[in-house]
Design a protein around this motif. Structure first.
Motif, PDB file in Angstrom:
ATOM      1  N   PHE A 270       0.915  -1.118  -0.015  1.00 33.69           N
ATOM      2  CA  PHE A 270      -0.128  -0.067   0.008  1.00 33.69           C
ATOM      3  C   PHE A 270       0.845   1.302  -0.063  1.00 33.69           C
ATOM      4  CE2 PHE A 270      -2.401  -3.288   2.313  1.00 33.69           C
ATOM      5  CZ  PHE A 270      -3.617  -3.329   1.566  1.00 33.69           C
ATOM      6  N   GLY A 271       0.501   2.305  -0.764  1.00 32.03           N
ATOM      7  CA  GLY A 271       1.203   3.307  -0.712  1.00 32.03           C
ATOM      8  C   GLY A 271       2.675   3.290  -1.570  1.00 32.03           C
ATOM      9  N   CYS A 272       2.744   2.433  -2.106  1.00 26.49           N
ATOM     10  CA  CYS A 272       4.015   2.192  -3.220  1.00 26.49           C
ATOM     11  C   CYS A 272       3.921   3.052  -4.376  1.00 26.49           C
ATOM     12  CB  CYS A 272       4.345   0.668  -3.576  1.00 26.49           C
ATOM     13  SG  CYS A 272       5.725   0.307  -4.542  1.00 26.49           S
ATOM     14  N   ASN A 273       5.034   3.944  -4.452  1.00 30.02           N
ATOM     15  CA  ASN A 273       4.895   4.778  -5.589  1.00 30.02           C
ATOM     16  C   ASN A 273       6.240   4.722  -6.596  1.00 30.02           C
ATOM     17  OD1 ASN A 273       6.783   5.947  -3.937  1.00 30.02           O
ATOM     18  ND2 ASN A 273       5.839   7.852  -3.423  1.00 30.02           N
ATOM     19  N   ASP A 274       7.040   3.612  -6.136  1.00 30.13           N
ATOM     20  CA  ASP A 274       8.314   3.337  -6.908  1.00 30.13           C
ATOM     21  C   ASP A 274       8.765   2.063  -7.401  1.00 30.13           C
ATOM     22  OD1 ASP A 274      10.775   3.745  -8.376  1.00 30.13           O
ATOM     23  OD2 ASP A 274      11.757   4.293  -6.439  1.00 30.13           O
ATOM     24  N   SER A 275       8.637   1.737  -8.221  1.00 31.71           N
ATOM     25  CA  SER A 275       8.951   0.160  -8.837  1.00 31.71           C
ATOM     26  C   SER A 275      10.220  -0.307  -7.901  1.00 31.71           C
ATOM     27  CB  SER A 275       9.138  -0.039 -10.286  1.00 31.71           C
ATOM     28  OG  SER A 275      10.295   0.725 -10.834  1.00 31.71           O
TER      29      SER A 275
ATOM     30  N   GLU B 107      11.069  -0.381  -5.238  1.00 31.34           N
ATOM     31  CA  GLU B 107      10.580  -0.780  -3.586  1.00 31.34           C
ATOM     32  C   GLU B 107      10.224  -2.235  -4.028  1.00 31.34           C
ATOM     33  OE1 GLU B 107       7.803   1.660  -1.936  1.00 31.34           O
ATOM     34  OE2 GLU B 107       8.752   3.596  -2.481  1.00 31.34           O
ATOM     35  N   VAL B 108       9.418  -2.314  -5.091  1.00 29.63           N
ATOM     36  CA  VAL B 108       9.042  -3.724  -5.387  1.00 29.63           C
ATOM     37  C   VAL B 108       9.908  -4.937  -5.920  1.00 29.63           C
ATOM     38  CG1 VAL B 108       7.116  -5.061  -6.626  1.00 29.63           C
ATOM     39  CG2 VAL B 108       6.756  -2.726  -6.172  1.00 29.63           C
ATOM     40  N   LEU B 109      10.752  -3.969  -6.626  1.00 28.68           N
ATOM     41  CA  LEU B 109      12.097  -4.913  -7.090  1.00 28.68           C
ATOM     42  C   LEU B 109      12.978  -5.513  -5.904  1.00 28.68           C
ATOM     43  CD1 LEU B 109      13.114  -3.123 -10.401  1.00 28.68           C
ATOM     44  CD2 LEU B 109      12.034  -5.216 -10.168  1.00 28.68           C
TER      45      LEU B 109
END
Length: 172
Positions: A121-126, A128-130
């Motif tokens: 939730f609130g993720c705005n940059d790929s 972070e997911v990587l």
């Protein structure tokens, strides 16, 4: 309408499989140039072989492609974020629905994969997911890993694709 309407034979050249029963598909009124421009379903047609499903599991969107690079995964995640969807990671040892604990009709293990942490939730940059993807790969190297996108406005899963397929899989 009567039943005879549907049982009326249709006149025209008959076909058996890919070959025509008719000796001449082209009337003499067509020129040679026209014959060259059109496609015939004649006897030279070979049936195309489709995907081989034996020992070759396929999954959600993009699973027919070669393994995605980090750059390709980042582009997909950027698309999710741009749409306002929430990225989430899941992993599973089998990667498909299977029956390990019960043979009862309608009972399947593996309907749901295990969640890797909470949805982001609130993720705005790929990136972070990587980072989470790499951490999940290090922790579970022999697991299938997929990325999901949840739409919190429509309350549904909007997208899913496989990120990692292990080299050695557990037999089902």
């Amino acid at each position: 309408m009567s039943a005879g309407t549907f049982a009326t034979p249709v006149s025209g050249p008959g076909f058996v499989g890919w070959k025509s029963n008719s000796s001449n598909l082209w009337p003499n009124t067509y020129s040679i140039e026209w014959k060259k421009k059109t496609v015939s379903n004649g006897s030279r047609i070979h049936c195309m072989k489709t995907w081989n499903p034996i020992n070759n599991r396929k999954f959600e969107t993009l699973s027919y492609l070669p393994p995605l690079s980090d750059d390709s995964i980042a582009k997909e995640i950027d698309y999710m974020i741009k749409k306002g969807w929430i990225p989430c990671l899941e992993f599973d040892e089998f990667g498909c629905i299977h029956r390990a604990n019960s043979q009862m009709p309608g009972y399947y293990d593996g309907r749901y994969w295990t969640l890797w942490k909470l949805p982001m939730f609130g993720c705005n940059d790929s990136s972070e997911v990587l980072n989470e993807i790499h951490e999940c790969k290090r922790t579970y190297p022999n697991a299938y890993i997929r990325c999901l996108a949840f739409d919190n406005k429509r309350h549904m899963q909007s997208m899913a694709f496989i990120i990692h397929k292990p080299n050695t899989t557990t037999s089902t």
